[in-house]
Design a protein around this motif. Structure first.
Motif, PDB file in Angstrom:
ATOM      1  N   ARG A 122       0.828  -1.214   0.000  1.00 36.86           N
ATOM      2  CA  ARG A 122       0.000   0.000   0.000  1.00 36.86           C
ATOM      3  C   ARG A 122       0.865   1.267   0.000  1.00 36.86           C
ATOM      4  NH1 ARG A 122      -3.603  -0.158  -2.718  1.00 36.86           N
ATOM      5  NH2 ARG A 122      -2.286  -1.815  -3.503  1.00 36.86           N
ATOM      6  N   TYR A 123       1.998   1.220   0.698  1.00 40.87           N
ATOM      7  CA  TYR A 123       2.889   2.390   0.717  1.00 40.87           C
ATOM      8  C   TYR A 123       3.414   2.684  -0.685  1.00 40.87           C
ATOM      9  CZ  TYR A 123       6.983   5.283   1.479  1.00 40.87           C
ATOM     10  OH  TYR A 123       7.916   6.295   1.395  1.00 40.87           O
ATOM     11  N   ILE A 124       3.864   1.650  -1.381  1.00 40.84           N
ATOM     12  CA  ILE A 124       4.396   1.850  -2.732  1.00 40.84           C
ATOM     13  C   ILE A 124       3.286   2.292  -3.680  1.00 40.84           C
ATOM     14  CG2 ILE A 124       5.537   0.742  -4.686  1.00 40.84           C
ATOM     15  CD1 ILE A 124       6.892  -1.128  -2.689  1.00 40.84           C
ATOM     16  N   LEU A 130       4.456   5.614  -9.502  1.00 41.63           N
ATOM     17  CA  LEU A 130       5.179   5.457 -10.761  1.00 41.63           C
ATOM     18  C   LEU A 130       6.089   4.229 -10.752  1.00 41.63           C
ATOM     19  CD1 LEU A 130       6.150   9.183 -11.507  1.00 41.63           C
ATOM     20  CD2 LEU A 130       4.231   7.856 -12.422  1.00 41.63           C
ATOM     21  N   TYR A 131       6.503   3.801  -9.576  1.00 40.58           N
ATOM     22  CA  TYR A 131       7.403   2.651  -9.477  1.00 40.58           C
ATOM     23  C   TYR A 131       6.666   1.373  -9.091  1.00 40.58           C
ATOM     24  CZ  TYR A 131      10.872   6.407  -9.234  1.00 40.58           C
ATOM     25  OH  TYR A 131      11.620   7.517  -9.492  1.00 40.58           O
ATOM     26  N   TYR A 132       5.343   1.462  -8.927  1.00 35.36           N
ATOM     27  CA  TYR A 132       4.598   0.335  -8.370  1.00 35.36           C
ATOM     28  C   TYR A 132       4.684  -0.916  -9.240  1.00 35.36           C
ATOM     29  CZ  TYR A 132       0.810  -2.327  -6.258  1.00 35.36           C
ATOM     30  OH  TYR A 132       0.073  -3.314  -5.654  1.00 35.36           O
ATOM     31  N   SER A 133       4.434  -0.783 -10.532  1.00 35.78           N
ATOM     32  CA  SER A 133       4.432  -1.955 -11.413  1.00 35.78           C
ATOM     33  C   SER A 133       5.809  -2.603 -11.496  1.00 35.78           C
ATOM     34  CB  SER A 133       3.948  -1.560 -12.812  1.00 35.78           C
ATOM     35  OG  SER A 133       4.787  -0.558 -13.355  1.00 35.78           O
ATOM     36  N   THR A 134       6.852  -1.807 -11.294  1.00 36.00           N
ATOM     37  CA  THR A 134       8.211  -2.354 -11.340  1.00 36.00           C
ATOM     38  C   THR A 134       8.587  -3.036 -10.033  1.00 36.00           C
ATOM     39  OG1 THR A 134       8.893  -0.602 -12.867  1.00 36.00           O
ATOM     40  CG2 THR A 134      10.644  -1.799 -11.717  1.00 36.00           C
ATOM     41  N   LEU A 135       8.269  -2.375  -8.933  1.00 32.09           N
ATOM     42  CA  LEU A 135       8.667  -2.903  -7.625  1.00 32.09           C
ATOM     43  C   LEU A 135       7.808  -4.075  -7.167  1.00 32.09           C
ATOM     44  CD1 LEU A 135       9.364   0.445  -5.712  1.00 32.09           C
ATOM     45  CD2 LEU A 135      11.039  -1.136  -6.684  1.00 32.09           C
ATOM     46  N   ASN A 137       6.126  -6.465  -9.047  1.00 33.19           N
ATOM     47  CA  ASN A 137       5.808  -7.378 -10.141  1.00 33.19           C
ATOM     48  C   ASN A 137       5.563  -8.777  -9.575  1.00 33.19           C
ATOM     49  OD1 ASN A 137       8.427  -8.972 -10.165  1.00 33.19           O
ATOM     50  ND2 ASN A 137       9.219  -6.905 -10.495  1.00 33.19           N
ATOM     51  N   PRO A 138       4.998  -9.698 -10.368  1.00 31.60           N
ATOM     52  CA  PRO A 138       4.655 -11.036  -9.853  1.00 31.60           C
ATOM     53  C   PRO A 138       5.828 -11.770  -9.214  1.00 31.60           C
ATOM     54  CG  PRO A 138       3.602 -10.676 -11.962  1.00 31.60           C
ATOM     55  CD  PRO A 138       4.495  -9.496 -11.742  1.00 31.60           C
ATOM     56  N   ARG A 139       7.015 -11.626  -9.771  1.00 32.44           N
ATOM     57  CA  ARG A 139       8.170 -12.320  -9.194  1.00 32.44           C
ATOM     58  C   ARG A 139       8.459 -11.822  -7.784  1.00 32.44           C
ATOM     59  NH1 ARG A 139      13.525 -12.621 -12.757  1.00 32.44           N
ATOM     60  NH2 ARG A 139      12.020 -13.786 -14.025  1.00 32.44           N
ATOM     61  N   VAL A 140       8.381 -10.507  -7.589  1.00 36.78           N
ATOM     62  CA  VAL A 140       8.612  -9.932  -6.256  1.00 36.78           C
ATOM     63  C   VAL A 140       7.525 -10.396  -5.286  1.00 36.78           C
ATOM     64  CG1 VAL A 140       8.678  -7.783  -4.930  1.00 36.78           C
ATOM     65  CG2 VAL A 140       9.861  -7.928  -7.136  1.00 36.78           C
TER      66      VAL A 140
END
Length: 308
Positions: A122-124, A130-135, A137-140
């Motif tokens: 929720r914080y991200i 803007l960085y949510y989809s990168t940080l 992602n399914p692997r993470v």
């Protein structure tokens, strides 16, 4: 898990929640209602999230895992408790007691770490969109899920290892309706001060730090959304409020039980009942009732498979 112990105690006698027959019937009815209504609701949440391709965001991924953890957690204590209501002598073997204790802390710690992961998500999403989809992602997401399971296992195995090294030579009466660390440790035939200190550090201090960290993180999120649009602010506040409610329901009883010396209090059994049976079944339901997307998807699913 191989259990080795040189103690003469091979079983524990559970004194139960209460000696009042009326109170036992009331609790039995309450828990039965929760199992018949709310437990299927948890599985419905899991099925809804798994079957709806529109609910693929990390928030729903973690919500589905929360429902699974809570449903699993509710099977550790309650079924045996319901059976024991009809038994004059409530007996649990030493091995079964240790096994119950292990899974209680394994799943409980896993859920605690999951709430931390959901707060990070929720914080991200709100503070760093803007960085949510990168940080996230399914692997993470799967890596975080694996980490919380490993964290729960590590926490629980430490508890069990400390107890397995204690000698038990009597008495063997546990003043509770299930096996938990405070009551079991107190029955050891040795000085348990050092063990209690380690237990409080392992469970109590960790729980308290996670609780304070979660409250601080949601305070930062709520402060950050002040400048958002009215619609965005309302949605963020609603989500954070739901998370904060769950944090208090989950961490409040745990802090009460594990952050103090192992001395019996009158409120212990009532707090333990809500902590192990009632709240776990309610947590995913509270999330769902405040999440419009899941409720909409659930109504579609019910209309498709039930009404038709």
């Amino acid at each position: 898990m191989e259990i080795k112990n040189s103690s003469v105690v091979t079983e524990f006698i559970l004194l139960g929640l209460t000696q009042s027959q009326e109170a036992q019937l009331l609790v039995f009815a309450l828990i039965s209602v929760f199992y018949l209504i709310i437990l299927p609701g948890n599985f419905l949440i899991i099925f809804t999230i798994r079957s709806d391709s529109g609910l693929t965001a990390p928030l729903y991924f973690f919500l589905g895992n929360l429902a699974f953890l809570d449903a699993s957690y509710s099977f550790i204590v309650a079924p045996r408790m319901l059976v024991d209501f009809f038994c004059e002598k409530k007996v649990i073997s030493y091995k079964a007691c240790i096994t119950q204790l292990f899974f209680l802390h394994f799943l409980g710690a896993g859920e605690m770490f999951l709430l931390v992961v959901m707060a990070v998500d929720r914080y991200i999403a709100i503070c760093r969109p803007l960085y949510y989809s990168t940080l996230m992602n399914p692997r993470v997401c799967y890596a975080l899920l694996l980490a919380l399971w490993l964290g729960g296992f590590a926490h629980s195995i430490v508890q069990v290892a400390l107890i397995l090294n204690l000698p038990f030579c009597g008495p063997n009466q546990l003043d509770n309706f299930f096996c938990d660390v405070p009551q079991v440790v107190k029955l050891a035939c040795t000085d348990t001060f050092a063990v209690e200190l380690l237990m409080v550090s392992n469970s109590g201090l960790l729980t308290l730090l996670c609780f304070l960290g979660l409250l601080a993180s949601y305070a930062v999120i709520l402060y950050h959304v002040k400048g958002h649009s009215s619609e965005g602010k309302s949605k963020a506040i609603s989500t954070c409020t739901t998370h904060i409610i769950i944090v208090f329901l989950m961490f409040g009883p745990a802090i009460f039980i594990y952050t103090r010396p192992f001395q019996a209090l009158q409120a212990d059994k009532v707090v333990s009942l809500f902590h192990t049976v009632i709240f776990p079944l309610m947590n995913p339901v509270i999330y769902t009732l405040r999440n419009q997307e899941v409720k909409t998807s659930m109504r579609k699913l019910l209309s498709q498979y039930v009404i038709c």
